[in-house]
Design a protein around this motif. Structure first.
Motif, PDB file in Angstrom:
ATOM      1  N   ALA A   1      -7.874  -3.631   4.697  1.00  0.00           N
ATOM      2  CA  ALA A   1      -7.125  -3.187   5.874  1.00  0.00           C
ATOM      3  C   ALA A   1      -7.610  -1.819   6.319  1.00  0.00           C
ATOM      4  CB  ALA A   1      -5.633  -3.133   5.573  1.00  0.00           C
ATOM      5  N   LEU A   2      -7.733  -1.643   7.620  1.00  0.00           N
ATOM      6  CA  LEU A   2      -7.949  -0.318   8.189  1.00  0.00           C
ATOM      7  C   LEU A   2      -6.580   0.288   8.446  1.00  0.00           C
ATOM      8  CD1 LEU A   2     -10.882  -0.863  10.712  1.00  0.00           C
ATOM      9  CD2 LEU A   2     -10.970   0.057   8.395  1.00  0.00           C
ATOM     10  N   VAL A   3      -6.259   1.336   7.710  1.00  0.00           N
ATOM     11  CA  VAL A   3      -4.951   1.980   7.792  1.00  0.00           C
ATOM     12  C   VAL A   3      -5.116   3.333   8.463  1.00  0.00           C
ATOM     13  CG1 VAL A   3      -3.014   2.909   6.469  1.00  0.00           C
ATOM     14  CG2 VAL A   3      -4.103   0.766   5.752  1.00  0.00           C
ATOM     15  N   HIS A   4      -4.320   3.570   9.509  1.00  0.00           N
ATOM     16  CA  HIS A   4      -4.364   4.840  10.221  1.00  0.00           C
ATOM     17  C   HIS A   4      -3.125   5.662   9.899  1.00  0.00           C
ATOM     18  CE1 HIS A   4      -7.087   2.490  12.998  1.00  0.00           C
ATOM     19  NE2 HIS A   4      -7.822   3.522  12.642  1.00  0.00           N
ATOM     20  N   ILE A   5      -3.350   6.940   9.612  1.00  0.00           N
ATOM     21  CA  ILE A   5      -2.256   7.878   9.368  1.00  0.00           C
ATOM     22  C   ILE A   5      -2.325   8.962  10.438  1.00  0.00           C
ATOM     23  CG2 ILE A   5      -1.271   9.559   7.763  1.00  0.00           C
ATOM     24  CD1 ILE A   5      -2.341   7.927   5.472  1.00  0.00           C
ATOM     25  N   SER A   6      -1.227   9.136  11.152  1.00  0.00           N
ATOM     26  CA  SER A   6      -1.165  10.130  12.220  1.00  0.00           C
ATOM     27  C   SER A   6       0.233  10.724  12.240  1.00  0.00           C
ATOM     28  CB  SER A   6      -1.492   9.487  13.569  1.00  0.00           C
ATOM     29  OG  SER A   6      -0.554   8.467  13.882  1.00  0.00           O
ATOM     30  N   GLY A   7       0.400  11.756  13.025  1.00  0.00           N
ATOM     31  CA  GLY A   7       1.719  12.368  13.125  1.00  0.00           C
ATOM     32  C   GLY A   7       1.656  13.718  13.786  1.00  0.00           C
ATOM     33  N   PRO A   8       2.810  14.312  14.020  1.00  0.00           N
ATOM     34  CA  PRO A   8       2.861  15.607  14.692  1.00  0.00           C
ATOM     35  C   PRO A   8       2.081  16.681  13.938  1.00  0.00           C
ATOM     36  CG  PRO A   8       5.036  14.611  14.555  1.00  0.00           C
ATOM     37  CD  PRO A   8       4.142  13.798  13.688  1.00  0.00           C
ATOM     38  N   GLY A   9       1.121  17.283  14.623  1.00  0.00           N
ATOM     39  CA  GLY A   9       0.407  18.415  14.063  1.00  0.00           C
ATOM     40  C   GLY A   9      -0.741  18.093  13.137  1.00  0.00           C
TER      41      GLY A   9
ATOM     42  N   ILE B   1       0.868  -1.177   0.000  1.00  0.00           N
ATOM     43  CA  ILE B   1       0.000   0.000   0.000  1.00  0.00           C
ATOM     44  C   ILE B   1       0.903   1.225   0.000  1.00  0.00           C
ATOM     45  CG2 ILE B   1      -1.729   1.290   1.310  1.00  0.00           C
ATOM     46  CD1 ILE B   1      -2.671  -1.419   2.424  1.00  0.00           C
ATOM     47  N   ARG B   2       0.743   2.064  -0.997  1.00  0.00           N
ATOM     48  CA  ARG B   2       1.606   3.242  -1.137  1.00  0.00           C
ATOM     49  C   ARG B   2       0.778   4.507  -0.984  1.00  0.00           C
ATOM     50  NH1 ARG B   2       3.400  -0.487  -5.082  1.00  0.00           N
ATOM     51  NH2 ARG B   2       5.576  -1.139  -4.751  1.00  0.00           N
ATOM     52  N   GLY B   3       1.458   5.585  -0.604  1.00  0.00           N
ATOM     53  CA  GLY B   3       0.721   6.823  -0.443  1.00  0.00           C
ATOM     54  C   GLY B   3       1.601   8.036  -0.305  1.00  0.00           C
ATOM     55  N   HIS B   4       0.944   9.175  -0.211  1.00  0.00           N
ATOM     56  CA  HIS B   4       1.614  10.472  -0.117  1.00  0.00           C
ATOM     57  C   HIS B   4       0.821  11.323   0.862  1.00  0.00           C
ATOM     58  CE1 HIS B   4       3.120  14.356  -2.306  1.00  0.00           C
ATOM     59  NE2 HIS B   4       3.905  14.030  -1.291  1.00  0.00           N
ATOM     60  N   VAL B   5       1.490  11.875   1.873  1.00  0.00           N
ATOM     61  CA  VAL B   5       0.832  12.667   2.898  1.00  0.00           C
ATOM     62  C   VAL B   5       1.368  14.095   2.844  1.00  0.00           C
ATOM     63  CG1 VAL B   5       0.242  12.855   5.343  1.00  0.00           C
ATOM     64  CG2 VAL B   5       0.704  10.607   4.343  1.00  0.00           C
ATOM     65  N   ILE B   6       0.463  15.044   2.616  1.00  0.00           N
ATOM     66  CA  ILE B   6       0.836  16.462   2.625  1.00  0.00           C
ATOM     67  C   ILE B   6      -0.135  17.199   3.533  1.00  0.00           C
ATOM     68  CG2 ILE B   6       1.840  16.422   0.310  1.00  0.00           C
ATOM     69  CD1 ILE B   6      -0.761  17.650  -0.738  1.00  0.00           C
TER      70      ILE B   6
ATOM     71  N   GLY C   1       0.196  21.986   1.144  1.00  0.00           N
ATOM     72  CA  GLY C   1       0.947  21.249   0.139  1.00  0.00           C
ATOM     73  C   GLY C   1       2.323  20.783   0.564  1.00  0.00           C
ATOM     74  N   ARG C   2       2.683  20.960   1.819  1.00  0.00           N
ATOM     75  CA  ARG C   2       3.997  20.539   2.299  1.00  0.00           C
ATOM     76  C   ARG C   2       3.956  19.085   2.738  1.00  0.00           C
ATOM     77  NH1 ARG C   2       4.429  25.445   6.521  1.00  0.00           N
ATOM     78  NH2 ARG C   2       2.512  24.330   7.089  1.00  0.00           N
ATOM     79  N   PRO C   3       5.020  18.313   2.455  1.00  0.00           N
ATOM     80  CA  PRO C   3       5.034  16.907   2.878  1.00  0.00           C
ATOM     81  C   PRO C   3       5.047  16.794   4.395  1.00  0.00           C
ATOM     82  CG  PRO C   3       7.184  17.564   2.050  1.00  0.00           C
ATOM     83  CD  PRO C   3       6.250  18.687   1.726  1.00  0.00           C
ATOM     84  N   VAL C   4       4.325  15.799   4.904  1.00  0.00           N
ATOM     85  CA  VAL C   4       4.314  15.535   6.342  1.00  0.00           C
ATOM     86  C   VAL C   4       5.379  14.481   6.604  1.00  0.00           C
ATOM     87  CG1 VAL C   4       2.971  14.806   8.337  1.00  0.00           C
ATOM     88  CG2 VAL C   4       1.867  16.104   6.494  1.00  0.00           C
ATOM     89  N   VAL C   5       6.564  14.942   6.928  1.00  0.00           N
ATOM     90  CA  VAL C   5       7.692  14.043   7.153  1.00  0.00           C
ATOM     91  C   VAL C   5       7.480  13.283   8.460  1.00  0.00           C
ATOM     92  CG1 VAL C   5      10.196  13.893   7.409  1.00  0.00           C
ATOM     93  CG2 VAL C   5       9.188  15.649   5.925  1.00  0.00           C
ATOM     94  N   GLY C   6       7.686  11.975   8.415  1.00  0.00           N
ATOM     95  CA  GLY C   6       7.573  11.165   9.622  1.00  0.00           C
ATOM     96  C   GLY C   6       6.165  10.796  10.018  1.00  0.00           C
ATOM     97  N   ALA C   7       5.200  11.011   9.144  1.00  0.00           N
ATOM     98  CA  ALA C   7       3.830  10.593   9.460  1.00  0.00           C
ATOM     99  C   ALA C   7       3.800   9.084   9.698  1.00  0.00           C
ATOM    100  CB  ALA C   7       2.879  10.970   8.329  1.00  0.00           C
TER     101      ALA C   7
ATOM    102  N   VAL D   1       6.765   4.775   8.231  1.00  0.00           N
ATOM    103  CA  VAL D   1       6.690   6.231   8.375  1.00  0.00           C
ATOM    104  C   VAL D   1       6.931   6.871   7.015  1.00  0.00           C
ATOM    105  CG1 VAL D   1       7.389   6.245  10.788  1.00  0.00           C
ATOM    106  CG2 VAL D   1       9.127   6.387   9.007  1.00  0.00           C
ATOM    107  N   ALA D   2       6.360   8.042   6.821  1.00  0.00           N
ATOM    108  CA  ALA D   2       6.533   8.770   5.566  1.00  0.00           C
ATOM    109  C   ALA D   2       7.946   9.347   5.482  1.00  0.00           C
ATOM    110  CB  ALA D   2       5.493   9.881   5.458  1.00  0.00           C
ATOM    111  N   ASP D   3       8.518   9.354   4.274  1.00  0.00           N
ATOM    112  CA  ASP D   3       9.878   9.861   4.087  1.00  0.00           C
ATOM    113  C   ASP D   3       9.869  11.389   3.980  1.00  0.00           C
ATOM    114  OD1 ASP D   3       9.017  10.481   1.525  1.00  0.00           O
ATOM    115  OD2 ASP D   3      10.024   8.789   0.571  1.00  0.00           O
ATOM    116  N   ARG D   4      11.014  11.960   3.568  1.00  0.00           N
ATOM    117  CA  ARG D   4      11.136  13.423   3.546  1.00  0.00           C
ATOM    118  C   ARG D   4      10.229  14.070   2.515  1.00  0.00           C
ATOM    119  NH1 ARG D   4      17.181  14.188   0.909  1.00  0.00           N
ATOM    120  NH2 ARG D   4      16.721  13.289  -1.150  1.00  0.00           N
ATOM    121  N   ASP D   5       9.723  13.257   1.564  1.00  0.00           N
ATOM    122  CA  ASP D   5       8.766  13.781   0.583  1.00  0.00           C
ATOM    123  C   ASP D   5       7.319  13.498   0.986  1.00  0.00           C
ATOM    124  OD1 ASP D   5      10.792  14.729  -1.147  1.00  0.00           O
ATOM    125  OD2 ASP D   5      11.069  12.694  -1.939  1.00  0.00           O
ATOM    126  N   GLY D   6       7.136  12.878   2.166  1.00  0.00           N
ATOM    127  CA  GLY D   6       5.794  12.540   2.623  1.00  0.00           C
ATOM    128  C   GLY D   6       5.261  11.255   2.024  1.00  0.00           C
ATOM    129  N   ARG D   7       6.128  10.490   1.359  1.00  0.00           N
ATOM    130  CA  ARG D   7       5.689   9.256   0.709  1.00  0.00           C
ATOM    131  C   ARG D   7       5.983   8.053   1.596  1.00  0.00           C
ATOM    132  NH1 ARG D   7       4.090  10.550  -4.240  1.00  0.00           N
ATOM    133  NH2 ARG D   7       4.910  12.479  -5.166  1.00  0.00           N
TER     134      ARG D   7
END
Length: 698
Positions: free
Chosen positions: A218-226, A135-140, A144-150, A200-206
């Motif tokens: 699958a139930l996938v949860h995405i969380s992180g600082p802020g 399962i791949r994804g991108h978190v911003i 529009g800024r990547p969420v690093v470490g999500a 965890v998401a990389d420096r590009d949020g991927r």
């Protein structure tokens, strides 16, 4: 033989977050003897899964209470032939009546699990890994800024034994909440299994999440600082497009039943997520005028989705902080005080202002009143396992105090379970109210429910003078402190009590009435026995509809004060019949089945256009009639009109009133009045309505 029409989940392991996986009966493994598990792990093609890792649940503390107290630890590695031998170590979850999960994982494949109890532990264990589809994804963020470490975690995986999701996806379009019944293998993961199921998401949020397995949900949860914690219901099928399924599911949901985020929409295996900025809630939990702190209280909030829960515990000073909540909706906090204390749980609705990012809240909890007693069978004197809860009555002055809102509102957490002998201890709010017992039936997820052999409760003559009863057709209810109806259905004993605050508590026993039983003999018009029929009205409380293999059926918990309307349907033979029973009838009561009726016609909307591809819905006002039809037809494709608006409804129950409605997209249409108190369809009647113009209902 009697079987209730429920999905079979035998062989699956549905773990409750703090019940199944955290209960630790008996001594820790290894305290007296070493438990050894043996078996083999295979690849999807049947070849040995050399190097596959085996994981077992481990308790970090002797009596785990929260998820951080447990982990999955690697205990073995499969050899070149895929064989393994796993020894449980000190602190590992012991074998017992409650099965424990054994997991296998090999990079490049999905995780596989099985439930291990004493019987399974003595046999050779076989695990076959599924193909994986990452399962791949991108978190911003919203700028529009990547969420690093999500953090990205798969918390729940569901699969079908047949190996694909075709039945699940077909069911989702019409009834999303029932689609999960097609997935007979489920597990709620508390933690990642080795390197699988979390990333965890990389420096590009991927990110790339491995281990779920292809053709699984699958139930996938995405969380992180802020950012707000979000849940995604991922269908892990390559190139899956969720849009048509979500659109169909939304269109088939009643407008009044539509809620944001419920049910969680389907997502494909590629997630493009724009994360909202979080709301942070800080505060203290205290009690009394001196604001004494409450330590170790669980403070939680449920976000959008099925398992999207954010939780924390108060420190010694009663302080807590919850992150990841949504600002665009007013969160609800639940505060649960550690077991053993006399403080009540609390539900707090938060009022969030536009643009607010941090909310400070102090939560006061009150001491409750302890009620002890026993739920027992009035005829035998034996205790009966039940759920017990308290419902405050109008005029209860404590109901106006926000600290008691959990017990006044429809979200009542004032509930407890008795032991096997019916003994209970309930902590609840003070004041006048009704103490109620609900007999616990067999868990349908664990292999089929059985009829509950007790009547709905009846107030004593004295209690009846204090509690006005509202009768609406087959429904009986009384008003609670918040003027909401408390229905009799599903409740088996009740007594009015007056609980004094700050006192020594109270004692109250609750007696169950088994009523009378009757036996029906099911036969056709020639007097020959009929088997494999659906019978509705078997019990006085749900579940009430069962499929009966034999030609006889026992009807439970009857009484002359409320005759029970029992309906029988044999859909394959197009036969139906009914009887009204009190339990005073001598000998087996013959229920003679006759031919069901049929309705056909052509439906038009108010503008004269054919109602093409519209759902045809029949509503029977009597509970036993719509119940038997609903269960008998649950696994069938829904009845729809054709491109010209034509339809034909089979197995219409003769002698029963009903209403005909149509649903096209999100629009509802009412048909003509076909039946009344004086007019029902006759056995075998074939009613042709012709061209019928419908009225819009919404």
């Amino acid at each position: 033989m009697m079987t209730q029409r429920q999905p079979s989940l035998r062989g699956s392991l549905v773990a409750s977050l703090l019940a199944a996986a955290l209960v630790a009966p008996g001594a820790a493994a290894g305290a007296e003897e070493t438990t050894v598990l043996r078996g083999h792990v295979l690849l999807p093609d049947g070849k040995p899964a050399a190097g596959a890792e085996l994981y077992w649940l481990h308790f970090k503390v002797p009596q785990p209470k929260v998820t951080d107290d447990v982990s999955y630890e690697k205990r073995a590695v499969a050899d070149g032939e895929g064989r393994f031998e796993l020894s449980l170590e000190e602190g590992d979850a012991p074998l017992g009546p409650m099965p424990r999960p054994l997991f296998a994982y090999k990079p490049g494949y999905g995780v596989e699990w099985t439930a291990i109890g004493p019987d399974e532990a003595a046999a050779q264990i076989a695990l076959k890994l599924p193909e994986d589809h990452p399962i791949r994804g991108h978190v911003i963020d919203t700028e529009g800024r990547p969420v690093v470490g999500a953090n990205v975690v798969a918390s729940h995986i569901s699969a079908a034994s047949k190996g694909n999701l075709d039945d699940y996806l077909a069911a989702w379009k019409n009834k999303p909440q029932q689609a999960r019944r097609t997935l007979d293998r489920q597990f709620l993961f508390l933690h990642a299994v080795g390197p699988a199921l979390a990333t965890v998401a990389d420096r590009d949020g991927r990110f790339e999440l491995a281990g779920v397995g292809a053709e699984r949900v699958a139930l996938v949860h995405i969380s992180g600082p802020g950012i707000v914690k979000e849940e995604f219901n991922v269908v892990n099928r390559e190139h899956f497009d969720p849009a048509p399924y979500n659109q169909a599911a939304a269109a088939n949901r009643l407008p009044r039943m539509r809620m944001p985020g419920m049910p969680t929409e389907l997502s494909g295996p590629t997630i493009e997520h724009v994360a909202e900025a979080e709301l942070v809630v800080r505060g203290t939990v205290f009690t009394g005028p001196d604001r004494g702190p409450i330590a170790a209280a669980n403070v939680s909030s449920h976000g959008r989705g099925n398992y999207n829960i954010t939780a924390t515990h108060t420190d010694e000073a009663g302080r807590f902080e919850l992150r990841g909540l949504r600002r665009s909706q007013s969160p609800r906090l639940q505060v649960r005080v550690p077991p053993g204390d006399r403080f009540l749980h609390r539900v707090v609705e938060l009022d969030v202002s536009t643009g607010q990012t941090v909310l400070n809240v102090d939560i006061e909890v009150q001491e409750g009143v302890v009620v002890e007693g026993r739920v027992f069978d009035r005829a035998t004197g034996l205790g009966v396992k039940s759920g017990v809860h308290f419902v405050p009555l109008p005029g209860n002055q404590f109901a106006k105090d926000p600290a008691y809102n959990s017990f006044v509102s429809r979200v009542r957490v004032a509930a407890t379970l008795t032991d096997a002998d019916g003994h209970f201890r309930l902590l609840t709010m003070p004041g006048p109210g009704v103490l109620m017992a609900q007999v616990q039936g067999a868990n349908p997820l664990a292999g089929g429910a059985k009829p509950i052999p007790y009547r709905q409760f009846a107030f004593s003559e004295e209690d009846g003078k204090r509690v006005p009863i509202v009768v609406d057709g087959e429904n009986r209810s009384f008003a609670t402190a918040d003027n909401a109806p408390q229905f009799f259905m599903g409740q088996h004993a009740a007594k009015v009590v007056d609980l004094v605050p700050g006192g020594q508590g109270a004692t109250c026993d609750l007696a169950l009435d088994p009523g009378k039983t009757a036996t029906i003999a099911i036969e056709d018009e020639q007097g020959k026995p009929v088997t494999d029929a659906f019978v509705s009205g078997v019990a006085d409380s749900p579940p009430q509809v069962f499929k009966i293999d034999e030609a006889t059926c026992t009807i439970y918990a009857l009484g002359s004060d409320r005759p029970r309307h029992v309906v029988v349907l044999q859909p394959e033979r197009h036969l139906a019949g009914s009887a009204d029973l009190t339990g005073d009838e001598p000998g087996p009561v013959k229920v003679r089945l006759v031919a069901t009726a049929r309705i056909s016609g052509r439906a038009f909307d108010p503008d004269g256009e054919p109602l093409a591809d519209a759902l045809v819905q029949m509503y029977y006002p009597r509970r036993s009639a719509w119940g038997v039809v609903g269960i008998a037809e649950r696994d069938q494709a829904p009845l729809k009109t054709d491109a010209d608006g034509r339809f034909r409804a089979e197995n219409v129950l003769p002698g029963e009133r009903f209403a005909l409605q149509f649903k096209q997209g999100d629009k509802y249409f009412g048909g003509p009045q076909i039946t009344s108190e004086k007019r029902q369809l006759a056995p075998g009647e074939q009613l042709e309505l012709g061209d019928v113009k419908m009225k819009a209902l919404n």
